[in-house]
Design an enzyme around this catalytic site. Structure first.
Site, PDB file in Angstrom:
ATOM      1  N   ARG A  27       0.873  -1.185  -0.158  1.00 50.09           N
ATOM      2  CA  ARG A  27      -0.118   0.130  -0.046  1.00 50.09           C
ATOM      3  C   ARG A  27       0.838   1.166   0.090  1.00 50.09           C
ATOM      4  O   ARG A  27       0.431   2.266   0.408  1.00 50.09           O
ATOM      5  CB  ARG A  27      -0.944   0.073   1.283  1.00 50.09           C
ATOM      6  CG  ARG A  27      -1.986  -1.188   1.038  1.00 50.09           C
ATOM      7  CD  ARG A  27      -3.177  -0.821   2.066  1.00 50.09           C
ATOM      8  NE  ARG A  27      -3.928  -1.817   2.286  1.00 50.09           N
ATOM      9  CZ  ARG A  27      -4.664  -2.282   3.526  1.00 50.09           C
ATOM     10  NH1 ARG A  27      -4.347  -1.820   4.497  1.00 50.09           N
ATOM     11  NH2 ARG A  27      -5.262  -3.316   3.260  1.00 50.09           N
ATOM     12  N   ARG A  60      -3.507   6.468  -0.320  1.00 47.75           N
ATOM     13  CA  ARG A  60      -3.832   7.743   0.752  1.00 47.75           C
ATOM     14  C   ARG A  60      -2.803   8.313   1.500  1.00 47.75           C
ATOM     15  O   ARG A  60      -3.011   9.326   2.177  1.00 47.75           O
ATOM     16  CB  ARG A  60      -5.189   7.245   1.474  1.00 47.75           C
ATOM     17  CG  ARG A  60      -6.406   7.100   0.779  1.00 47.75           C
ATOM     18  CD  ARG A  60      -7.654   6.361   1.534  1.00 47.75           C
ATOM     19  NE  ARG A  60      -7.125   5.057   2.103  1.00 47.75           N
ATOM     20  CZ  ARG A  60      -8.067   4.531   2.799  1.00 47.75           C
ATOM     21  NH1 ARG A  60      -9.030   5.082   3.580  1.00 47.75           N
ATOM     22  NH2 ARG A  60      -7.619   3.155   3.361  1.00 47.75           N
ATOM     23  N   ARG A  87      -6.798  11.804  -7.384  1.00 50.70           N
ATOM     24  CA  ARG A  87      -7.845  10.985  -7.256  1.00 50.70           C
ATOM     25  C   ARG A  87      -9.029  11.988  -7.000  1.00 50.70           C
ATOM     26  O   ARG A  87     -10.131  11.784  -7.643  1.00 50.70           O
ATOM     27  CB  ARG A  87      -7.778   9.812  -6.044  1.00 50.70           C
ATOM     28  CG  ARG A  87      -7.219   8.544  -6.243  1.00 50.70           C
ATOM     29  CD  ARG A  87      -7.616   7.685  -7.384  1.00 50.70           C
ATOM     30  NE  ARG A  87      -9.113   7.783  -7.010  1.00 50.70           N
ATOM     31  CZ  ARG A  87      -9.693   6.795  -5.945  1.00 50.70           C
ATOM     32  NH1 ARG A  87      -8.907   6.179  -5.294  1.00 50.70           N
ATOM     33  NH2 ARG A  87     -11.065   6.909  -5.972  1.00 50.70           N
ATOM     34  N   ASP A  90      -6.855  -3.189  -7.409  1.00 54.62           N
ATOM     35  CA  ASP A  90      -7.712  -3.838  -6.506  1.00 54.62           C
ATOM     36  C   ASP A  90      -7.856  -5.082  -6.791  1.00 54.62           C
ATOM     37  O   ASP A  90      -7.981  -5.723  -7.697  1.00 54.62           O
ATOM     38  CB  ASP A  90      -8.932  -3.032  -6.219  1.00 54.62           C
ATOM     39  CG  ASP A  90      -9.648  -3.395  -4.801  1.00 54.62           C
ATOM     40  OD1 ASP A  90     -10.376  -4.343  -4.873  1.00 54.62           O
ATOM     41  OD2 ASP A  90      -9.425  -2.696  -3.815  1.00 54.62           O
ATOM     42  N   TYR A  98     -14.771 -12.258  -0.176  1.00 56.62           N
ATOM     43  CA  TYR A  98     -15.640 -11.028  -0.533  1.00 56.62           C
ATOM     44  C   TYR A  98     -16.996 -11.403  -1.091  1.00 56.62           C
ATOM     45  O   TYR A  98     -17.949 -10.781  -1.112  1.00 56.62           O
ATOM     46  CB  TYR A  98     -14.596 -10.110  -1.414  1.00 56.62           C
ATOM     47  CG  TYR A  98     -13.804  -9.301  -0.762  1.00 56.62           C
ATOM     48  CD1 TYR A  98     -14.185  -8.271   0.044  1.00 56.62           C
ATOM     49  CD2 TYR A  98     -12.448  -9.153  -0.925  1.00 56.62           C
ATOM     50  CE1 TYR A  98     -13.214  -7.647   0.897  1.00 56.62           C
ATOM     51  CE2 TYR A  98     -11.418  -8.594   0.078  1.00 56.62           C
ATOM     52  CZ  TYR A  98     -11.901  -7.595   0.665  1.00 56.62           C
ATOM     53  OH  TYR A  98     -11.170  -6.862   1.451  1.00 56.62           O
TER      54      TYR A  98
END
Length: 356
Positions: free
Chosen positions: A37, A41, A50, A86, A161
């Site tokens: 990651r 962010r 973004r 993702d 998921y």
């Protein structure tokens, strides 16, 4: 089909990179480091790019996915880029209605929970992977001698998921399906293995120099369930890379009890989370597998002396393995100060002393 003559591993751009050498079991002069990651962010340039746009749209816009992948390499000087994507991207490309909900993650309004649900799942058309290939090609052209790591989710985590309909603490619906309807479970995991394997192969063929399979939720399984009902499908996903001489990496959370089974998948390197010391992991894995990890993400917000001592401990314990790639024991938290990551890279590379 083997890698093309213009692939970075073949034409020499990345074949001697510290990361690739460590993955293949050598000890490079400089310990390689990158962060799970690392693109995201925690970077102000990512947030500016973004600006609230759709996550999955960003993953499938080649110029944007490439730019986001490159941002941490420019800022931190890490030894590898990890392809920005993702794990549910191949699910979306196969026609399943999935979306990313801010603060929650992938969500399906119609979970896959029955045999009829699984029968409705369609194979992945190779043509829909063209944006992924284009993003990888754009990225590799900019990276030069820095390797790109391909990114994909392991079948169990994908299936969790799909069955849960979103993130879950214990994956109880998925584990119930696994036990109550083994045939449907196997069919679902085979589908997951094939689409994620195709997704990963497309990245490698387009120029990625290593492949990492992420099994985020595998820690909820017993060793017997993993060995009998999950590991064969992870191997099936990795088998999509057969014929491509590319290093393969596996990372999962809470994998201490299944490390021998992960090594048996045929991977070159195993990522270790922050809970298991690297020397303990190396003793379990043996001399044929490199280790990756395992700085505790919680210490990224600690004073530098405490973080530095922890890094020293990780580096020392990593010497027990055949080779070591420094990383976190999980992903970069969004609130992380980017300068801390840069400093870790510089410290691991020996670019400043303890007194700096």
């Amino acid at each position: 089909m083997p890698l093309t003559p213009t692939h970075p591993l073949v034409d020499g751009r990345t074949s001697d990179a510290p990361l690739v050498r460590a993955y293949r079991g050598q000890r490079p002069e400089r310990t390689p480091v990158w962060f799970m990651r690392q693109a995201g962010r925690s970077l102000p340039e990512y947030r500016a790019l973004r600006a609230g746009g759709d996550m999955l749209e960003a993953c499938l816009t080649p110029t944007m996915a490439s730019e986001i992948t490159l941002q941490p390499v420019r800022r931190h000087g890490v030894d590898a880029a990890i392809f920005f994507s993702d794990i549910v991207v191949p699910v979306l490309l196969a026609g399943v209605d999935v979306r990313i909900v801010a603060g929650r993650g992938p969500v399906l309004d119609s979970p896959v929970r029955t045999a009829s649900d699984v029968l409705k799942l369609r194979p992945l058309d190779p043509a829909v992977l063209d944006p992924v290939r284009e993003a990888v090609e754009l990225t590799v052209a900019e990276l030069g001698h820095t390797p790109l790591i391909g990114f994909a989710g392991a079948p169990f985590t994908l299936a969790a998921y799909l069955v849960e309909g979103g993130p879950s603490k214990d994956q109880i619906r998925a584990r119930t399906l696994m036990r109550s309807d083994p045939q449907t479970w196997a069919s679902l995991l085979n589908w997951c293995a094939d689409i994620t394997g195709q997704f990963l192969r497309a990245q490698i063929e387009a120029g990625a120099s290593a492949a990492q399979l992420f099994d985020s939720w595998v820690g909820s399984l017993s060793r017997d369930d993993y060995r009998r009902r999950v590991a064969p499908h992870s191997k099936r996903a990795l088998d999509h890379l057969r014929g491509l001489e590319v290093p393969m990496v596996h990372f999962g959370l809470g994998t201490d009890r299944i490390l021998p089974d992960i090594a048996a998948l045929g991977v070159d390197t195993v990522g270790i989370d922050w809970r298991l010391p690297l020397d303990d992991a190396a003793a379990i894995l043996g001399d044929d597998v490199s280790v990756q990890g395992n700085i505790d993400p919680a210490l990224l917000g600690a004073p530098w002396p405490a973080l530095r001592a922890h890094i020293d401990d990780v580096l020392e314990r990593g010497r027990a393995a055949r080779a070591h790639v420094v990383n976190l024991g999980h992903g970069v938290p969004p609130e992380t100060d980017p300068d801390v990551l840069t400093r870790i890279v510089q410290y691991v590379h020996g670019e400043f002393s303890d007194d700096d």
